[in-house]
Design an enzyme around this catalytic site. Structure first.
Site, short mmCIF file in Angstrom:
data_model
loop_
_atom_site.label_atom_id
_atom_site.label_comp_id
_atom_site.label_asym_id
_atom_site.label_seq_id
_atom_site.Cartn_x
_atom_site.Cartn_y
_atom_site.Cartn_z
N LYS A 207 25.07 -4.23 -26.33
CA LYS A 207 25.19 -5.36 -27.26
C LYS A 207 24.56 -6.63 -26.68
CE LYS A 207 26.59 -7.92 -30.70
NZ LYS A 207 25.82 -7.95 -31.94
N LYS B 55 26.99 -18.14 -26.03
CA LYS B 55 27.85 -17.34 -25.16
C LYS B 55 27.20 -16.00 -24.85
CE LYS B 55 30.54 -14.66 -27.14
NZ LYS B 55 31.11 -13.39 -27.58
P1 NAD Z 1 35.62 -16.38 -34.84
O1 NAD Z 1 35.68 -17.54 -33.93
O2 NAD Z 1 35.32 -16.58 -36.30
O3 NAD Z 1 37.01 -15.56 -34.78
C1 NAD Z 1 37.72 -15.34 -33.58
C2 NAD Z 1 39.21 -15.36 -33.90
O4 NAD Z 1 39.95 -15.09 -32.70
C3 NAD Z 1 39.68 -16.74 -34.42
O5 NAD Z 1 40.34 -16.59 -35.67
C4 NAD Z 1 40.64 -17.22 -33.33
O6 NAD Z 1 41.73 -17.98 -33.83
C5 NAD Z 1 41.12 -15.90 -32.75
N1 NAD Z 1 41.66 -16.04 -31.40
C6 NAD Z 1 41.19 -16.82 -30.40
N2 NAD Z 1 41.97 -16.68 -29.31
C7 NAD Z 1 42.94 -15.79 -29.65
C8 NAD Z 1 44.05 -15.23 -28.94
N3 NAD Z 1 44.32 -15.56 -27.67
N4 NAD Z 1 44.85 -14.35 -29.60
C9 NAD Z 1 44.59 -14.00 -30.90
N5 NAD Z 1 43.56 -14.51 -31.60
C10 NAD Z 1 42.75 -15.39 -30.98
O7 NAD Z 1 34.58 -15.37 -34.19
P2 NAD Z 1 33.79 -14.19 -34.93
O8 NAD Z 1 32.53 -14.73 -35.49
O9 NAD Z 1 34.74 -13.44 -35.79
O10 NAD Z 1 33.39 -13.30 -33.66
C11 NAD Z 1 34.33 -12.47 -33.00
C12 NAD Z 1 33.57 -11.64 -31.95
O11 NAD Z 1 32.60 -10.83 -32.61
C13 NAD Z 1 32.82 -12.50 -30.92
O12 NAD Z 1 32.88 -11.89 -29.66
C14 NAD Z 1 31.40 -12.52 -31.47
O13 NAD Z 1 30.45 -12.76 -30.44
C15 NAD Z 1 31.30 -11.14 -32.08
N6 NAD Z 1 30.33 -11.00 -33.18
C16 NAD Z 1 30.28 -11.93 -34.18
C17 NAD Z 1 29.36 -11.76 -35.21
C18 NAD Z 1 29.24 -12.75 -36.35
O14 NAD Z 1 28.26 -12.66 -37.13
N7 NAD Z 1 30.17 -13.70 -36.51
C19 NAD Z 1 28.52 -10.64 -35.24
C20 NAD Z 1 28.64 -9.68 -34.23
C21 NAD Z 1 29.55 -9.88 -33.20
#
Ligand code: NAD
Length: 292
Positions: A171, A240
């Site tokens: 990834k 990140k």
């Molecule tokens: P986001 O910031 O929208 O969501 C993350 C969630 O985690 C938030 O709701 C936050 O409140 C919660 N969180 C933070 N700390 C926490 C804890 N200690 N306990 C429980 N919940 C907690 O992020 P996202 O866009 O959903 O991305 C999530 C992951 O997926 C990341 O690692 C990102 O790199 C990856 N990702 C994102 C995308 C995208 O298009 N958004 C695509 C592929 C991969």
């Protein structure tokens, strides 16, 4: 089908929880932010107030968390999965995280009779909510097989690339390439514009040729040329991921010029493009958009 708990109900985790529910899975969710839990509950997915409550209900826990440090806190921190989970629990980390962290946590979970695989995703919030993501999976064969019905409910394509951590390595490489493709596509758009060729027409030609990429085929038309910049993936998360790439290269003593140049531009962008902006905005460093 296993009882599934989803931890992290943001842009991606929300969609994953809804896809699991639509597939008939018994799913519960947890997020650190109360309002985020309430929003998903309003969409029909039961949410619980802490990780211990989730562990009591789930056989499989799906993590969708922002960073490796937060994954570590959720797995091994106070009140986390190691402290609350029962033997047999399987953790599926779909976050984009550090492979060293993943391997360390998998070892700790295994010592407690639990297991972990990494299954980071592509496809954005739309792929999550439609259950059509791509997953690159790292883990032992038996654990991946056990997770498969859950993975299938969230994804259209799954590639088991190796043991625990291999999914996160893959990834990180994917996102380094995407980060580089955004910059090269932005330069291509600028070059076409300066040379008097309509950028959208140039892309149409490129996308039928060997210069195409995921960015030229999808991002340019969906979020860049129309000025939408609403993909649901932020500059903060992509920076990140690029940093994860820099760390991986450094840990291996590898100096690769294209990735190094890409990482430098993304790191520098922190001074001009705020964290909350859409990650596609990086093209604006070279392609300011249509001339009026
Ligand atoms: P986001 O910031 O929208 O969501 C993350 C969630 O985690 C938030 O709701 C936050 O409140 C919660 N969180 C933070 N700390 C926490 C804890 N200690 N306990 C429980 N919940 C907690 O992020 P996202 O866009 O959903 O991305 C999530 C992951 O997926 C990341 O690692 C990102 O790199 C990856 N990702 C994102 C995308 C995208 O298009 N958004 C695509 C592929 C991969």
């Amino acid at each position: 089908m296993a009882n599934v708990g989803v931890i992290g109900l943001g842009n991606m985790g929300r969609g994953m929880a809804l896809s699991l529910k639509r597939a008939g899975v018994n799913v519960v969710g947890f997020d650190a932010v109360e309002a985020t839990r309430a929003a998903l509950a309003a969409e029909g997915v039961e949410t619980l107030a802490d990780i211990a409550a989730l562990c009591a209900r789930a056989d499989v826990l799906v993590l969708s968390l922002p960073t490796a440090a937060i994954v570590e806190e959720v797995v091994a921190g106070p009140g986390g999965i190691l402290a609350s989970g029962k033997a047999g629990l399987l953790v599926v980390d779909t976050s984009t995280s550090h492979p060293d962290t993943t391997r360390k946590l998998a070892t700790q979970l295994e010592a407690a009779g639990m297991a972990m695989i990494d299954a980071p995703v592509s496809g954005g919030p739309k792929g999550a909510i439609t259950g059509t993501m791509t997953m690159v999976i790292g883990g032992a064969d038996a654990d991946v097989a056990r997770a498969m019905p859950v993975l299938e409910a969230m994804s259209a394509t799954r590639v088991h690339v190796g043991p625990v951590g291999a999914g996160h390595v893959t990834k990180i490489i994917n996102n380094l390439l995407c980060a580089a493709h955004l910059l090269t596509c932005g330069e291509a758009l600028r070059l076409a514009q300066e040379a008097g060729v309509e950028p959208a027409r140039m892309l149409e030609g490129i996308n039928a040729g060997s210069g195409r990429s995921g960015v030229s085929q999808v991002n340019a038309g969906t979020w860049i040329l129309n000025g939408a910049f609403n993909s649901g993936f932020t500059m903060k998360l992509m920076r990140k991921d690029v940093k994860l790439g820099t760390d991986l290269l450094a840990s291996l003593g590898l100096e690769l010029p294209m990735f190094a140049g890409t990482a430098g531009i993304w790191a520098d962008s922190a001074t001009t493009i705020p964290d909350g902006e859409d990650f596609n905005r990086i093209v604006e460093t070279v392609f300011p958009g249509k001339k009026s």
